[in-house]
Write a protein that holds these residues in place. Structure first.
Motif, PDB file in Angstrom:
ATOM      1  N   GLN A   1       0.733  -1.241  -0.079  1.00 16.43           N
ATOM      2  CA  GLN A   1      -0.364   0.058  -0.127  1.00 16.43           C
ATOM      3  C   GLN A   1       1.324   1.291  -0.072  1.00 16.43           C
ATOM      4  O   GLN A   1       0.408   2.243  -0.488  1.00 16.43           O
ATOM      5  N   GLU A   2       1.665   1.576   0.567  1.00 14.52           N
ATOM      6  CA  GLU A   2       2.724   2.648   0.908  1.00 14.52           C
ATOM      7  C   GLU A   2       3.941   2.078  -0.574  1.00 14.52           C
ATOM      8  O   GLU A   2       3.553   3.792  -0.775  1.00 14.52           O
ATOM      9  N   SER A   3       4.094   1.351  -1.074  1.00 11.68           N
ATOM     10  CA  SER A   3       4.694   1.219  -2.034  1.00 11.68           C
ATOM     11  C   SER A   3       3.614   1.757  -3.566  1.00 11.68           C
ATOM     12  O   SER A   3       4.301   3.196  -4.476  1.00 11.68           O
ATOM     13  N   TYR A   4       2.695   1.729  -3.876  1.00 16.68           N
ATOM     14  CA  TYR A   4       1.650   2.136  -4.048  1.00 16.68           C
ATOM     15  C   TYR A   4       1.155   3.808  -4.375  1.00 16.68           C
ATOM     16  O   TYR A   4       1.465   4.702  -5.451  1.00 16.68           O
ATOM     17  N   ARG A   5       1.585   3.886  -3.082  1.00 19.05           N
ATOM     18  CA  ARG A   5       0.693   5.656  -2.637  1.00 19.05           C
ATOM     19  C   ARG A   5       2.385   6.699  -2.901  1.00 19.05           C
ATOM     20  O   ARG A   5       1.898   7.793  -3.785  1.00 19.05           O
ATOM     21  N   ARG A   6       2.974   5.786  -2.582  1.00 18.13           N
ATOM     22  CA  ARG A   6       4.539   6.928  -2.979  1.00 18.13           C
ATOM     23  C   ARG A   6       4.458   7.255  -4.458  1.00 18.13           C
ATOM     24  O   ARG A   6       4.684   8.162  -5.252  1.00 18.13           O
ATOM     25  N   ILE A   7       4.906   5.440  -5.016  1.00 21.10           N
ATOM     26  CA  ILE A   7       4.869   5.627  -6.409  1.00 21.10           C
ATOM     27  C   ILE A   7       3.916   6.650  -7.509  1.00 21.10           C
ATOM     28  O   ILE A   7       4.528   7.909  -8.483  1.00 21.10           O
ATOM     29  N   THR A   8       2.368   6.915  -6.998  1.00 25.92           N
ATOM     30  CA  THR A   8       1.563   7.205  -7.579  1.00 25.92           C
ATOM     31  C   THR A   8       0.991   8.643  -7.606  1.00 25.92           C
ATOM     32  O   THR A   8       1.276  10.070  -8.558  1.00 25.92           O
ATOM     33  N   GLN A   9       2.169   9.259  -6.063  1.00 26.42           N
ATOM     34  CA  GLN A   9       1.789  10.592  -6.177  1.00 26.42           C
ATOM     35  C   GLN A   9       3.108  10.809  -7.208  1.00 26.42           C
ATOM     36  O   GLN A   9       3.153  12.527  -7.230  1.00 26.42           O
ATOM     37  N   THR A  10       4.102  10.641  -6.898  1.00 29.95           N
ATOM     38  CA  THR A  10       5.124  10.494  -7.434  1.00 29.95           C
ATOM     39  C   THR A  10       5.070  10.824  -9.194  1.00 29.95           C
ATOM     40  O   THR A  10       4.942  11.929  -9.891  1.00 29.95           O
ATOM     41  N   LEU A  11       4.279   9.984  -9.722  1.00 26.93           N
ATOM     42  CA  LEU A  11       3.870  10.133 -10.891  1.00 26.93           C
ATOM     43  C   LEU A  11       2.903  10.726 -11.242  1.00 26.93           C
ATOM     44  O   LEU A  11       2.652  11.425 -12.443  1.00 26.93           O
ATOM     45  N   THR A  12       2.158  11.403 -10.370  1.00 27.72           N
ATOM     46  CA  THR A  12       1.224  12.078 -11.054  1.00 27.72           C
ATOM     47  C   THR A  12       1.525  13.980 -11.105  1.00 27.72           C
ATOM     48  O   THR A  12       1.128  14.280 -11.857  1.00 27.72           O
ATOM     49  N   THR A  13       2.623  13.902 -10.164  1.00 29.56           N
ATOM     50  CA  THR A  13       3.708  14.828  -9.982  1.00 29.56           C
ATOM     51  C   THR A  13       4.094  15.439 -11.043  1.00 29.56           C
ATOM     52  O   THR A  13       3.981  16.569 -11.890  1.00 29.56           O
ATOM     53  N   MET A  14       4.157  14.493 -11.569  1.00 27.72           N
ATOM     54  CA  MET A  14       5.349  14.521 -12.984  1.00 27.72           C
ATOM     55  C   MET A  14       4.473  14.208 -14.100  1.00 27.72           C
ATOM     56  O   MET A  14       4.976  14.420 -15.223  1.00 27.72           O
ATOM     57  N   THR A  15       3.704  14.143 -14.355  1.00 28.61           N
ATOM     58  CA  THR A  15       1.754  14.534 -14.884  1.00 28.61           C
ATOM     59  C   THR A  15       1.531  15.602 -15.071  1.00 28.61           C
ATOM     60  O   THR A  15       1.301  16.384 -15.928  1.00 28.61           O
ATOM     61  N   LYS A  16       1.849  16.981 -14.186  1.00 24.90           N
ATOM     62  CA  LYS A  16       2.170  18.190 -14.148  1.00 24.90           C
ATOM     63  C   LYS A  16       3.078  18.731 -14.522  1.00 24.90           C
ATOM     64  O   LYS A  16       3.217  20.579 -14.633  1.00 24.90           O
ATOM     65  N   VAL A  17       4.012  19.194 -14.217  1.00 26.15           N
ATOM     66  CA  VAL A  17       5.438  19.289 -14.553  1.00 26.15           C
ATOM     67  C   VAL A  17       5.961  19.697 -15.792  1.00 26.15           C
ATOM     68  O   VAL A  17       5.189  18.702 -16.440  1.00 26.15           O
ATOM     69  N   ASP A  18       5.939  21.450 -16.128  1.00 31.06           N
ATOM     70  CA  ASP A  18       7.084  22.050 -17.357  1.00 31.06           C
ATOM     71  C   ASP A  18       7.837  21.012 -17.915  1.00 31.06           C
ATOM     72  O   ASP A  18       8.758  20.359 -16.556  1.00 31.06           O
TER      73      ASP A  18
END
Length: 525
Positions: free
Chosen positions: A115-132
């Protein structure tokens, strides 16, 4: 390999551990399998599993301390405290990728829950969908603020303005992490694929650079005011970009990860692999390097390749640029090069490890080994390596004195320093972890002594480097170096977890036959 079995208690309890890259005793060019010479019949003991398990948990603690709680982006580095971390306020695609694959390893070692692995990975990837980022290529800029995800327009030192750069090798490591994540974390596959499918490595491939083509170092989206560039667009997608006048033209460097990804995604032709130098040519026109190579010419995919090698302590091997472990072995964390290319990397990688061991223990007599670019114990950042197996004429030294080896170029010029006397050696723990694949007993013993005798260890794992005679320690943690530590542990102690999740059937079909066809002249003299 078995797929995705639980590794929660692997490092702390009894049980079998798969030996990665097990040797067969096959010989090439009259040379016994170098992997067998180093690895022997090693099997990890319960004490080994407990010790490496502690190292893994502490290393993960440093990566957690580096990572911003809101964005999920890791800082490039922190100081020695993991309880009150001072973050660098900048990060890169490589650092972000390293945090992603480290999260996968932490889960498979049982350090964190699924669960923690999934949370951390999706948090990072979600940020990367938004950065310039550079939208036409799907590639990311070199520097971001880890606390906001904003692109930096001032260099990481905060001293001068910069034009954001789009690096081929940095994006290669980020893409490699995405390829691991999409298989290791099924819940995040769609998110990882959404980023990966936009990345087009054809932007870096210059077919005119040399017969077979070479990869560019990278490009700018807008013209930099302080650098001459080549305007163009190799991919033919979107507006022209401004290419830096630099190509990666040698094979044995960490930069080979970018064409590997390009091959895997069907974006870069296989000829690129054989367009790079194994060594520079053996003519006097190239006598500015530190020794004259020996080798033969072979033809692959219609391209002539000089299979040159350097000599060191009775070994012949294909050198890296600096003679360091990072350039030679970091791509091997993802692509099982020794297994897929037994006549080239399968001989060269174990010999590189052996060269590092013999340099530290027998040649320079430091009593410790493992040399790679890292923090300088005196401050800042420096390159370290075994200079004799590097092509750089300036040398990647193994000591604080920057002692340079130069054997000369036989028949063309005399050596400047063929028999150097070494000073205060600087060992970098992540280099020894990379070597664990090929010399596990030696690596574990070496690291154990670095911890106990040199005291280069604290709550976040091994510090970045230590000078063995003065005892000076670079008391900070770097995201990339800590990610290499966890990646190496994951492969050796968690069933090849990084390689297994990177190397899908399609990836293997597009890379393995290519690298399998080559025969290096590496071996024992």
């Amino acid at each position: 390999m078995t797929a995705n079995i639980s590794r929660r208690t692997l490092l702390t309890a009894t049980g079998s551990v798969a030996l990665i890259g097990a040797t067969s005793g096959t010989t090439y060019a009259g040379t016994p399998d170098p992997g067998a010479l180093l690895k022997g019949n090693w099997r990890p003991t319960q004490a080994d599993r407990a010790l490496v398990g502690r190292w893994a948990r502490d290393t993960w603690r440093s990566l957690v301390a580096m990572t911003d709680e809101k964005t999920g982006l890791p800082a490039d580095n922190i100081g020695d405290s993991v309880t009150n971390p001072v973050r660098s306020r900048y990060t890169s695609p490589t650092n972000i990728g390293g945090y992603l694959w480290s999260t996968v390893v932490a889960r498979h070692l049982g350090i964190i829950s699924p669960q923690e692995s999934y949370r951390r990975i999706t948090q990072t990837l979600t940020t990367m969908t938004k950065v310039d980022h550079h939208d036409p290529s799907g590639m990311y800029f070199n520097w971001y603020d880890e606390s906001t995800g904003e692109v930096l327009y001032t260099d990481p030192d905060g001293t001068k303005p910069i034009t954001p750069f789009v690096s081929s090798v940095d994006n290669g490591w980020f893409a490699a992490a995405l390829m691991v994540v999409r298989n290791a974390e099924p819940g995040a596959r769609a998110l990882a694929d959404s980023l990966l499918k936009k990345m087009n490595f054809a932007f870096y491939y210059n077919p005119a650079a040399r017969p077979g083509g070479l990869m560019r170092g990278g490009f700018f989206e807008t013209s930099p005011p302080d650098e001459e560039t080549d305007k163009g667009n190799h991919a033919g997608v979107g507006p022209d970009v401004y290419y830096r006048k630099f190509h990666y033209d040698t094979c044995n460097t960490e930069a080979r990860i970018a064409p590997y990804i390009g091959f895997a995604l069907g974006q870069v032709p296989h000829t690129q692999y054989f367009a790079t130098y194994r060594t520079f040519p053996d003519s006097c026109d190239w006598s500015w390097v530190e020794q004259r190579p020996k080798g033969v010419h072979r033809t692959y995919l219609g391209l002539d390749v000089f299979e040159g090698t350097y000599s060191y302590r009775g070994m012949r091997l294909v050198p890296s640029w600096g003679g360091d472990m990072f350039e030679s072995l970091m791509p091997d964390l993802f692509i099982p090069e020794s297994k897929w290319a037994p006549r080239s990397w399968g001989i060269n990688h174990p010999l590189t490890v052996r060269a590092h061991i013999e340099h530290g223990m027998d040649d320079a007599k430091y009593g410790y080994w493992g040399f790679s670019p890292a923090s300088n114990p005196r401050g800042g950042y420096s390159v370290y390596g075994v200079d004799a197996i590097g092509m750089d004429p300036g040398g990647y030294p193994s000591d604080l004195e920057a002692t340079n080896f130069d054997a000369g170029f036989e028949g063309c010029r005399e050596g400047v320093n063929p028999n150097p006397t070494f000073g205060d050696g600087v060992v970098t723990p992540h280099a020894a972890f990379l070597a664990m694949q090929y010399a596990p007993r030696q690596a574990i013993d070496n690291l154990s002594r670095i911890e106990k005798n040199l005291k280069a260890y604290a709550g976040g794992g091994f510090y970045d480097s230590v000078a063995v005679r003065s005892g000076l320690i670079a008391k900070r943690y770097l995201a990339l170096d800590q990610a290499m530590v966890l990646g190496a542990i994951g492969n050796v102690f968690a069933g090849d977890v990084i390689r297994r999740n990177f190397s899908s059937r399609q990836v293997e079909q597009r890379i393995r036959p290519l690298i399998a066809m080559e025969q290096f002249e590496s071996g024992l003299e």
